[in-house]
Design a protein around this motif. Sequence first.
Motif, PDB file in Angstrom:
ATOM      1  N   GLU A   1      63.813  26.878  43.146  1.00  0.00           N
ATOM      2  CA  GLU A   1      63.982  25.769  44.193  1.00  0.00           C
ATOM      3  C   GLU A   1      65.095  26.521  44.900  1.00  0.00           C
TER       4      GLU A   1
ATOM      5  N   ARG B   1      64.248  21.047  42.678  1.00  0.00           N
ATOM      6  CA  ARG B   1      64.199  19.982  42.142  1.00  0.00           C
ATOM      7  C   ARG B   1      63.522  20.830  40.594  1.00  0.00           C
ATOM      8  N   SER B   2      63.392  22.328  41.084  1.00  0.00           N
ATOM      9  CA  SER B   2      63.587  23.673  39.929  1.00  0.00           C
ATOM     10  C   SER B   2      63.919  24.648  40.467  1.00  0.00           C
TER      11      SER B   2
ATOM     12  N   GLN C   1      71.118  23.148  44.655  1.00  0.00           N
ATOM     13  CA  GLN C   1      69.917  21.497  44.542  1.00  0.00           C
ATOM     14  C   GLN C   1      68.122  22.395  44.817  1.00  0.00           C
TER      15      GLN C   1
END
Length: 630
Positions: free
Chosen positions: A581, A577-578, A575
Motif C-alpha cells: 500500500e 499498512r503494508s 502511508q
Amino acid sequence: MPSTLSYPGVYVEEISSGVRTITGVATSVTAFVGYTRMGVPDKAVPITSFSDFERAYGGLDRDSPVSYAVRQFFANGGSQAIVVRVATGYASAAWTLQDSTPAAVLDVAAATPGAWGNGLRITVDHAGARNPDAQFNLVVSQLQADGVTLRPLETHRNLDMNSASPRYVESVVNNASALVTAKRKGGLVFNRAGYAVSTAVTFPLTATDLVIAGVVNGATAFKLTLAGPAPGNMADLASAVNTAIGTAGLTAALQASESGADGGAGTGCLKLASLASGESSSVVISGGAFGGLSGSIQLGLANGGREFTGNAQHRPADASNLVPPVKGVDGARAGATEIVGTPGSKTGMYALMDADLFNILSIPETFDMTDLQAAAVIPAAVDLCEKRRAFYIVDAPSGKNLSNIATWANGVTQSRNAAVYFPAVSLVDPLDELRPRAMAPSGSLAGVYARTDANRGVWKAPAGTDATLNGVLDLASPLNDLENGQINPKGVNALRNFPAYGRVVWGARTLKGSDAQADEYKYIPVRRLALFLEESLYRGTQWVVFEPNDEPLWAQVRLNIGAFLQGLFRQGAFQGRSPREAYFVKCDSETTTQNDINLGVLNVIVGFAPLKPAEFVVIQIQQMAGQIQA
C-alpha cells in the motif's frame, strides 16, 4: 566458475549478490545568496556553524540581511549551509614588495576583498631561514583595536622566488594562508642554479687556516679546511680549495675555479660550483666569511658575494610591518541583476551550480527590494531550484500586508518548489543596542526545516507547535484565525503567535497550494519528500548505466530501489499498512520494451503514497441523551 580447473578438488569463489545500497541524500543543506562584508565573491562556500560564517564572512553586518539569516538558520537547528557572497565595488588590500635593487618582485593581496584587509601588516625577513642567502620569511600580522598593537597571525618560512623550488612563494602562501595570496611579478629572469661566487679577492692573503662550510645539492653538508701557507694568487687559491674538496671526499659534487663576478668567464673571484646535473643543484654557503681571512674572501649573498641557487635572485628586501598602500573596500549591496548573475560565468546565484548539493535556497535580499526588483530575482531562483531539485523559501518585499500578500505571491511565481510566508519576523539586533529589527523570515524557516528533518524526517510538515521560531522577538503583523483563513487557501503560509508556544510556523503549502489549483504537490512535505526521493535515486542508480539491459539487471534495480523504499516505509515516510500500500517499483518487460532496449533505454517506474499533513482537525461534540430503561 574459476578460470582454470587443473586439479581434482574443491574450488571456492565469491560471487556478487547484486545488492547495491542506496543512501538517502541530505535534505536541509541551505544555500544563502547575498551581500556580506568579507568573503570570496561569487563562490559557493560550505560552512557548518555561525562561527565559520564569522571567520569567512565577517559576522553580522547591518547592510547584510544574509548575515542575520545565517545566524537564525543555525539558531533554529540548521547544521549545513552554503554561502554565496554577491557585492559590487569591492577591492582587496594589496602590497607590492621590492628587492634590494629596488625593483618590484612580488604582489601580496588580502585573500578576500574588503576593508578588513587594511588592518593587515606584512613583514619580510630572512632570520632563521634554512638558506638565509636565498630564502625569506613572510609574516602576516593584524592591527588590534587600539590602533597600535600588532598580533602575528601567520608566518610562512623558507620561501623561494624560484618556481622550481618546493618552497616557491606562490605555492606555499596560496595553499597555506587564510589571510593573503602571493603572485610573483612576471618577467623576472633567474640565473642558472648550482654555484656561488665570492666578492673580488685581494692578494696577498695572510691567514694560514681557511674554512668554507655549507650545503651542496640542498642536502649534503660540507666543511673544507685549507691548511698550510696562504695562497698567493687565484690559481693557487682555486687549487687549494680543490685539494680540500678531494680531502673531504666531495670531488664528484664540488669544484672550485676562478670566475668573473657574475659566475661567468673572467677573473678576480672564486667560484664554487655543484657538479650535479639539473637546475635544482645548489651550493649554499652557511659558514659566513671565509674562515679567518677577515672578509678577504666571502661567498654567498649574506656576505656580499653572489649565490646562484635559482631562488636567490629577486628576493624581497627586508621590511617591517608594511601598511597596505592599496586599500581594501567592502563594496556595496548588489542589485537584482548581480544577485541573479549569469549561468555562463557562474556569478550570483549561479555560483551554486558548482555546489554538489543544496536542498533549500534563501535570498533574504528580496525583502528590501521593490516588487519590480524582486520579480527579476524570484523567477530565476525558482528556475534554478527546479533544475537542482531544491526548494526555495521566498522572502516577500517588505510592506506587504494581509490584503495584497496572496495576490503578490501568486503573481510572482506558482512553483511546486517554492513557498512564501507571512508576516516578516522581528529580531533583536545586537548591532543596534538590542533594538528590534524587521527581517526576512527565510533564515529562521530554513532552520526549522532542518530541525524538523533531523527530528522527524523530511516527510513531516515543518509546521505546528513543534515548529517554533527561536530567536524571533515578535511578528511584524500578528494574525488571528480569521486573518489566517484569508491567506491559507491561497497558498500563503502564516507565522502565528500562540500564548503557550510562542512564535510558530502555521502553514505548510507550496506556491501551488492554492485550493483553486488542486495540485498534487499542494503540501511542502509531499514536495520535499519527492525531491528527496528523486535526488537519492538519481545518485544511487548511477551504477546501472551501461549495464546489460535485460531481466537480471531489472531484478537488481527492483531489489535495490525496493530495499531503499522499504527502509523509508519502516521509518514512517509513507502511508499505508503494508509495503504494497505504501510504494511500488516496476522495472520489467512492460516498462522497457524491445524497442526501448534497442534505443538503449531502461524505464523504471517508482510510486509512493505520501503522508499528507492534518491541516484541519475537526472535533464534533454532542450531548448524550439521558439513559432510557429497556
